[in-house]
Write a protein that holds these residues in place. Structure first.
Motif, PDB file in Angstrom:
ATOM      1  N   MET A   1       0.845  -1.199   0.000  1.00  0.00           N
ATOM      2  CA  MET A   1       0.000   0.000   0.000  1.00  0.00           C
ATOM      3  C   MET A   1       0.885   1.257   0.000  1.00  0.00           C
ATOM      4  N   VAL A   2       0.542   2.223  -0.869  1.00  0.00           N
ATOM      5  CA  VAL A   2       1.293   3.475  -0.924  1.00  0.00           C
ATOM      6  C   VAL A   2       0.896   4.345   0.269  1.00  0.00           C
ATOM      7  N   VAL A   3       1.874   4.798   1.013  1.00  0.00           N
ATOM      8  CA  VAL A   3       1.615   5.636   2.181  1.00  0.00           C
ATOM      9  C   VAL A   3       1.755   7.097   1.778  1.00  0.00           C
ATOM     10  N   LYS A   4       0.690   7.855   1.978  1.00  0.00           N
ATOM     11  CA  LYS A   4       0.729   9.271   1.640  1.00  0.00           C
ATOM     12  C   LYS A   4       1.529  10.030   2.698  1.00  0.00           C
ATOM     13  N   PRO A   5       2.298  11.011   2.273  1.00  0.00           N
ATOM     14  CA  PRO A   5       3.035  11.830   3.245  1.00  0.00           C
ATOM     15  C   PRO A   5       2.084  12.698   4.061  1.00  0.00           C
ATOM     16  N   ASP A   6       2.590  13.213   5.169  1.00  0.00           N
ATOM     17  CA  ASP A   6       1.764  13.995   6.094  1.00  0.00           C
ATOM     18  C   ASP A   6       1.111  15.199   5.417  1.00  0.00           C
ATOM     19  N   GLY A 199      -4.278  23.985 -15.836  1.00  0.00           N
ATOM     20  CA  GLY A 199      -3.806  23.253 -14.666  1.00  0.00           C
ATOM     21  C   GLY A 199      -2.920  22.085 -15.047  1.00  0.00           C
ATOM     22  N   ILE A 200      -2.007  21.747 -14.140  1.00  0.00           N
ATOM     23  CA  ILE A 200      -1.060  20.659 -14.341  1.00  0.00           C
ATOM     24  C   ILE A 200      -1.096  19.735 -13.121  1.00  0.00           C
ATOM     25  N   MET A 201      -1.011  18.421 -13.372  1.00  0.00           N
ATOM     26  CA  MET A 201      -0.827  17.450 -12.300  1.00  0.00           C
ATOM     27  C   MET A 201       0.658  17.120 -12.178  1.00  0.00           C
ATOM     28  N   ALA A 202       1.129  16.927 -10.961  1.00  0.00           N
ATOM     29  CA  ALA A 202       2.511  16.511 -10.723  1.00  0.00           C
ATOM     30  C   ALA A 202       2.509  15.139 -10.058  1.00  0.00           C
ATOM     31  N   GLY A 203       3.617  14.426 -10.214  1.00  0.00           N
ATOM     32  CA  GLY A 203       3.735  13.118  -9.582  1.00  0.00           C
ATOM     33  C   GLY A 203       3.500  11.957 -10.514  1.00  0.00           C
ATOM     34  N   LEU A 204       3.480  12.233 -11.837  1.00  0.00           N
ATOM     35  CA  LEU A 204       3.259  11.175 -12.832  1.00  0.00           C
ATOM     36  C   LEU A 204       4.549  10.727 -13.515  1.00  0.00           C
ATOM     37  N   GLY A 205       5.668  11.276 -13.082  1.00  0.00           N
ATOM     38  CA  GLY A 205       6.949  10.906 -13.673  1.00  0.00           C
ATOM     39  C   GLY A 205       7.605  12.017 -14.469  1.00  0.00           C
ATOM     40  N   THR A 227      -2.805  26.443 -12.117  1.00  0.00           N
ATOM     41  CA  THR A 227      -2.893  25.625 -10.912  1.00  0.00           C
ATOM     42  C   THR A 227      -2.002  24.393 -11.085  1.00  0.00           C
ATOM     43  N   ILE A 228      -1.294  24.021 -10.033  1.00  0.00           N
ATOM     44  CA  ILE A 228      -0.443  22.825 -10.045  1.00  0.00           C
ATOM     45  C   ILE A 228      -0.718  22.046  -8.765  1.00  0.00           C
ATOM     46  N   GLY A 229      -1.052  20.764  -8.908  1.00  0.00           N
ATOM     47  CA  GLY A 229      -1.354  19.942  -7.745  1.00  0.00           C
ATOM     48  C   GLY A 229      -0.823  18.526  -7.891  1.00  0.00           C
ATOM     49  N   GLN A 230      -0.821  17.796  -6.797  1.00  0.00           N
ATOM     50  CA  GLN A 230      -0.338  16.427  -6.761  1.00  0.00           C
ATOM     51  C   GLN A 230      -1.377  15.462  -7.334  1.00  0.00           C
ATOM     52  N   TYR A 231      -0.958  14.618  -8.265  1.00  0.00           N
ATOM     53  CA  TYR A 231      -1.841  13.541  -8.731  1.00  0.00           C
ATOM     54  C   TYR A 231      -1.987  12.502  -7.629  1.00  0.00           C
ATOM     55  N   LEU A 232      -3.232  12.055  -7.414  1.00  0.00           N
ATOM     56  CA  LEU A 232      -3.520  10.994  -6.461  1.00  0.00           C
ATOM     57  C   LEU A 232      -4.289   9.889  -7.181  1.00  0.00           C
ATOM     58  N   GLN A 233      -3.880   8.680  -7.007  1.00  0.00           N
ATOM     59  CA  GLN A 233      -4.497   7.548  -7.699  1.00  0.00           C
ATOM     60  C   GLN A 233      -5.888   7.266  -7.124  1.00  0.00           C
ATOM     61  N   PRO A 234      -6.958   7.406  -7.940  1.00  0.00           N
ATOM     62  CA  PRO A 234      -8.312   7.191  -7.421  1.00  0.00           C
ATOM     63  C   PRO A 234      -8.604   5.750  -7.019  1.00  0.00           C
ATOM     64  N   SER A 235      -8.004   4.770  -7.746  1.00  0.00           N
ATOM     65  CA  SER A 235      -8.225   3.355  -7.442  1.00  0.00           C
ATOM     66  C   SER A 235      -7.077   2.548  -8.033  1.00  0.00           C
ATOM     67  N   GLN A 236      -7.064   1.256  -7.746  1.00  0.00           N
ATOM     68  CA  GLN A 236      -5.997   0.397  -8.239  1.00  0.00           C
ATOM     69  C   GLN A 236      -5.988   0.274  -9.761  1.00  0.00           C
ATOM     70  N   GLN A 240      -0.668   4.689 -11.505  1.00  0.00           N
ATOM     71  CA  GLN A 240      -0.032   4.781 -10.193  1.00  0.00           C
ATOM     72  C   GLN A 240       0.676   6.128 -10.026  1.00  0.00           C
ATOM     73  N   VAL A 241       0.780   6.556  -8.788  1.00  0.00           N
ATOM     74  CA  VAL A 241       1.568   7.741  -8.472  1.00  0.00           C
ATOM     75  C   VAL A 241       3.040   7.381  -8.631  1.00  0.00           C
ATOM     76  N   ASN A 242       3.761   8.192  -9.380  1.00  0.00           N
ATOM     77  CA  ASN A 242       5.190   7.951  -9.543  1.00  0.00           C
ATOM     78  C   ASN A 242       5.980   8.475  -8.338  1.00  0.00           C
ATOM     79  N   ASP A 243       5.598   9.645  -7.855  1.00  0.00           N
ATOM     80  CA  ASP A 243       6.259  10.212  -6.685  1.00  0.00           C
ATOM     81  C   ASP A 243       5.378  11.278  -6.064  1.00  0.00           C
ATOM     82  N   PHE A 244       5.607  11.516  -4.779  1.00  0.00           N
ATOM     83  CA  PHE A 244       4.908  12.576  -4.060  1.00  0.00           C
ATOM     84  C   PHE A 244       5.811  13.796  -4.023  1.00  0.00           C
TER      85      PHE A 244
END
Length: 292
Positions: A1-6, A199-205, A227-236, A240-244
């Motif tokens: 399971m991917v653990v989200k940062p604080d 807008g742009i998503m980040a964390g996809l590589g 706007t720039i924000g972190q991509y979060l994987q909605p489901s399996q 996948q998130v490449n990085d936070f």
């Protein structure tokens, strides 16, 4: 399971306020991108009495692997009562600023432009002081359809870039980076008074250099707001998130965006394309533009 940062933890919402907004939406039979796309800010926005309305859905004609909106259902005929129901929600919620977005409707000749126009007109009829932002799809490059929307004079025209060119084939297989830039360019040329946004998503590589190049490309077509924000994987089943990405990196992108001339850059892990969208009203006071 991917653990989200604080820094990606969100506060629990006040469900009394959330329930009130949901009651209005259910009573009027409306969809919101807040719910359909599993937005992490739904509690905050519903608590504030705001929502981003999703029209012509919830079924989408595209299958972007990052998005939680349903693409397996068959799109239905446009509902002629939807614009008036949306306008009534704006009135009941007493919104100063409303965001209207849609699924992709590539099955329609105008991509749904006419429905956007009806929603704008109905909203203005019942709440003339509400500023209107439309977050539109690429309309398959139908520039006549784009002009139809712009003639209805929304204050803000938003069209998301989503990611860097190298990742388009994997992330937006039915999208086109150059077409996205062309849409924003044509918007500026046809309606110079409108505030353009993307807008742009980040964390996809993507790399830092690639994000900065996209930002420069957007400024090259005179885009006002980013706007720039972190991509979060909605489901399996989704990408996948490449990085936070760290808050410090988001802050660096915001500083760079302001340096190269964006009027406003909202950049943080939880930022989404319509997060705190009402702040554009203050921007309009600082940088007023005359409609024609």
């Amino acid at each position: 399971m991917v653990v989200k940062p604080d820094w990606l933890r969100v506060k629990a919402p006040q469900w009394e306020r959330v329930g009130n907004v949901k009651d209005i939406l259910r009573d009027l039979g409306l969809n919101t991108v807040c719910e359909e796309a599993s937005c992490p800010n739904i509690g905050e926005c519903f608590n504030a009495g705001t929502a981003t309305f999703l029209i012509m859905g919830p079924a989408c004609t595209r299958a972007c692997p990052y998005c939680d909106i349903d693409f397996e259902k068959k799109p239905q005929a446009l509902d002629p009562t939807e614009p008036s129901r949306l306008a009534e929600a704006v009135r009941r919620m007493k919104l100063n600023h409303v965001v209207i977005t849609s699924v992709n409707r590539d099955d329609l000749a105008d991509g749904g432009a006419s429905q956007f126009v009806r929603c704008i007109e109905e909203t203005r009829a019942v709440s003339p002081h509400t500023t209107i932002e439309v977050l539109i799809p690429d309309l398959c490059g139908n520039w006549e359809a784009l002009e139809i929307i712009l003639r209805s004079q929304p204050e803000v025209l938003n069209h998301n870039t989503e990611t860097v060119p190298r990742l388009y084939r994997r992330t937006r297989p039915q999208g086109n980076y150059d077409r996205t830039l062309e849409l924003l360019k044509r918007c500026r040329e046809f309606a110079p008074w409108v505030y353009t946004k993307s807008g742009i998503m980040a964390g996809l590589g993507e790399t830092d250099a690639e994000i900065r190049q996209v930002m420069q490309d957007l400024r090259g077509v005179d885009c006002d707001i980013l706007t720039i924000g972190q991509y979060l994987q909605p489901s399996q089943k989704h990408l996948q998130v490449n990085d936070f990405v760290t808050p410090e990196q988001f802050a660096a992108w915001q500083a760079f965006g302001e340096e190269i001339g964006f009027l406003q850059v909202v950049s943080s892990p939880l930022t989404r394309s319509s997060y705190h969208a009402e702040q554009v009203r203050e921007l309009m006071k600082l940088y007023p533009r005359q409609r024609v």
